[in-house]
Design an enzyme around this catalytic site. Structure first.
Site, PDB file in Angstrom:
ATOM      1  N   GLU A  25     -32.044  -2.213-103.396  1.00 40.77           N
ATOM      2  CA  GLU A  25     -31.694  -0.932-104.026  1.00 40.77           C
ATOM      3  C   GLU A  25     -30.662  -1.221-105.109  1.00 40.77           C
ATOM      4  O   GLU A  25     -29.745  -2.008-104.894  1.00 40.77           O
ATOM      5  CB  GLU A  25     -31.101   0.014-102.958  1.00 40.77           C
ATOM      6  CG  GLU A  25     -30.517   1.298-103.510  1.00 40.77           C
ATOM      7  CD  GLU A  25     -29.903   2.190-102.405  1.00 40.77           C
ATOM      8  OE1 GLU A  25     -30.335   2.115-101.233  1.00 40.77           O
ATOM      9  OE2 GLU A  25     -28.974   2.948-102.731  1.00 40.77           O
ATOM     10  N   GLU A  63     -23.516   6.595-109.444  1.00 41.49           N
ATOM     11  CA  GLU A  63     -23.307   7.237-108.152  1.00 41.49           C
ATOM     12  C   GLU A  63     -21.831   7.565-107.968  1.00 41.49           C
ATOM     13  O   GLU A  63     -20.961   6.842-108.437  1.00 41.49           O
ATOM     14  CB  GLU A  63     -23.780   6.346-107.002  1.00 41.49           C
ATOM     15  CG  GLU A  63     -23.784   7.091-105.676  1.00 41.49           C
ATOM     16  CD  GLU A  63     -24.347   6.292-104.504  1.00 41.49           C
ATOM     17  OE1 GLU A  63     -24.466   5.067-104.623  1.00 41.49           O
ATOM     18  OE2 GLU A  63     -24.638   6.909-103.464  1.00 41.49           O
TER      19      GLU A  63
HETATM   20  C1  LIG Z   1     -30.959  12.576-100.657  1.00 44.43           C
HETATM   21  C2  LIG Z   1     -31.029  11.356-101.428  1.00 44.43           C
HETATM   22  O1  LIG Z   1     -32.038  11.009-101.984  1.00 44.43           O
HETATM   23  N1  LIG Z   1     -29.936  10.715-101.476  1.00 44.43           N
HETATM   24  C3  LIG Z   1     -29.871   9.483-102.120  1.00 44.43           C
HETATM   25  C4  LIG Z   1     -29.257   9.707-103.451  1.00 44.43           C
HETATM   26  O2  LIG Z   1     -28.973   8.501-104.043  1.00 44.43           O
HETATM   27  C5  LIG Z   1     -28.278   7.558-103.304  1.00 44.43           C
HETATM   28  C6  LIG Z   1     -28.220   6.347-104.155  1.00 44.43           C
HETATM   29  O3  LIG Z   1     -27.133   5.700-103.947  1.00 44.43           O
HETATM   30  C7  LIG Z   1     -28.936   7.229-101.989  1.00 44.43           C
HETATM   31  O4  LIG Z   1     -28.158   6.340-101.217  1.00 44.43           O
HETATM   32  C8  LIG Z   1     -29.161   8.491-101.254  1.00 44.43           C
HETATM   33  O5  LIG Z   1     -29.917   8.212-100.115  1.00 44.43           O
END
Ligand SMILES: CC(=O)N[C@H]1CO[C@H](CO)[C@@H](O)[C@@H]1O
Ligand SMILES: *[C@@H]1O[C@H](CO)[C@@H](O)[C@H](O)[C@H]1NC(C)=O
Length: 323
Positions: free
Chosen positions: A139, A144
């Site tokens: 990932e 973020e």
């Molecule tokens: C709800 C969802 O998709 N949350 C994601 C949003 O993005 C972050 C990326 O860092 C994911 O970790 C989350 O799971």
């Protein structure tokens, strides 16, 4: 003789330096150019929330109908609902999570972003992953953060055997350095960008350009220029048919090199994902300490629709280049 050798040595050194730089300057060609309505055909709206947020992701038709997704010729907006109290029993506040149909491996992503979400209870992200193979496929979190954060946090998440040296040639500062999701409670290996790269702080600068370069042999680098920066490379600022990341772009905000990580075995082809979640395991426990009030994150989200009028992504373009 000595002087001849020295001269010869210098010439070789200069030639080698030139060769090294030359090898690094790989050109990538425009593969997909998402602008305005092309997001509607290039992405799917996922309604399932895998991350435990207080959020109700809408399908595309519902979101368009509520104008929480808006696309014109040259603008694309996804936003959270900012007019309704969350109904009893709902999963959370209406929002969007979009995933590209296509996947990409070695690539350059250029995100020309006008506005992003940011503020109490919000947890927006722009990232890439293989949702069917996590964490095996890795990932890459490009954007973020939570609450009123003003520094973007970039991170990689992998299976074991991938880590970063704390000292890297980057403008940002490294945090945790083990990318393994089983280390440090899935913090991943991290770099905090310099200030003004996230949320309201970034919006105040007119947004800007995020660029992620990914290469199995060179690793990942992430760059950022705010909209009015005079140093935005023209190939990033204006839609162009090819891009060539190069030294003149300056030091990246974040660098994740291959020294202690084999990228080809830790990263699969990735979908591109943009989401806006609320609360959840990262933001909820930090709601009070970020000065968002003394109550619960979920109550704030449920009963204060007006607090989410700025909770939207507005994208001018997302361009994807491949070798
Ligand atoms: C709800 C969802 O998709 N949350 C994601 C949003 O993005 C972050 C990326 O860092 C994911 O970790 C989350 O799971
Ligand atoms: C829908 O959303 C867009 C983008 O946020 C906005 O410009 C437009 O005025 C909205 N339309 C309506 C009918 O509210």
């Amino acid at each position: 003789m000595v002087s001849i050798r020295l001269t010869f040595g210098n010439a070789v050194a200069v030639a080698l330096l030139y060769a090294t730089r030359h090898v690094q300057a790989q050109t990538y060609h425009l593969r997909d150019n998402f602008v305005g309505r092309s997001f509607l055909s290039g992405f799917s709206w996922e309604t399932y929330d895998p991350s435990g947020g207080y959020v109700n992701y809408l399908d595309q038709a519902t979101s368009l109908q509520k104008n929480l997704t808006y696309a014109s010729e040259d603008k694309f907006v996804i936003r959270a609902d900012s007019t309704n109290v969350v109904p009893q029993g709902a999963r959370g506040r209406d929002s969007n999570r979009i995933v590209s149909h296509k996947t990409y491996a070695d690539s350059v992503l250029v995100l020309d972003m006008q506005h992003m979400p940011g503020g109490c209870a919000q947890w927006p992200a722009f990232w890439t992953a293989d949702p069917n193979n996590w964490p095996g496929g890795g990932e890459v979190d490009i954007i973020e953060g939570i609450h009123m954060q003003s520094n973007n946090l970039a991170s990689l998440h992998t299976t074991e055997g991938c880590s970063m040296s704390p000292q890297r040639a980057q403008q940002g500062s490294s945090g945790d350095n083990n990318c393994d999701v089983k280390a440090n409670e899935d913090a991943g290996c991290q770099t905090s960008f310099t200030d003004g790269t996230f949320g309201e702080a970034l919006n105040g600068r007119g947004g800007g350009y995020f660029v992620m370069t990914r290469s199995a042999s060179r690793g990942i680098a992430m760059y950022f220029w705010n909209r009015y920066d005079s140093n935005v490379p023209p190939e990033v600022k204006y839609s162009s048919d090819s891009v060539t990341p190069k030294d003149s772009w300056g030091e990246p905000q974040a660098l994740f090199p291959t020294d202690n990580c084999d990228f080809s075995s830790h990263f699969a082809s990735h979908n591109i994902i943009m989401n806006l979640s609320f609360c959840g395991p990262w933001a909820s426990p930090r709601f009070n300490s970020w000065g968002c009030g003394s109550g619960k994150c979920e109550d704030y989200v449920a009963y204060n629709p007006g607090a989410f009028s700025d909770a939207y992504w507005e994208v001018n373009a997302l361009r994807v280049y491949t070798p």
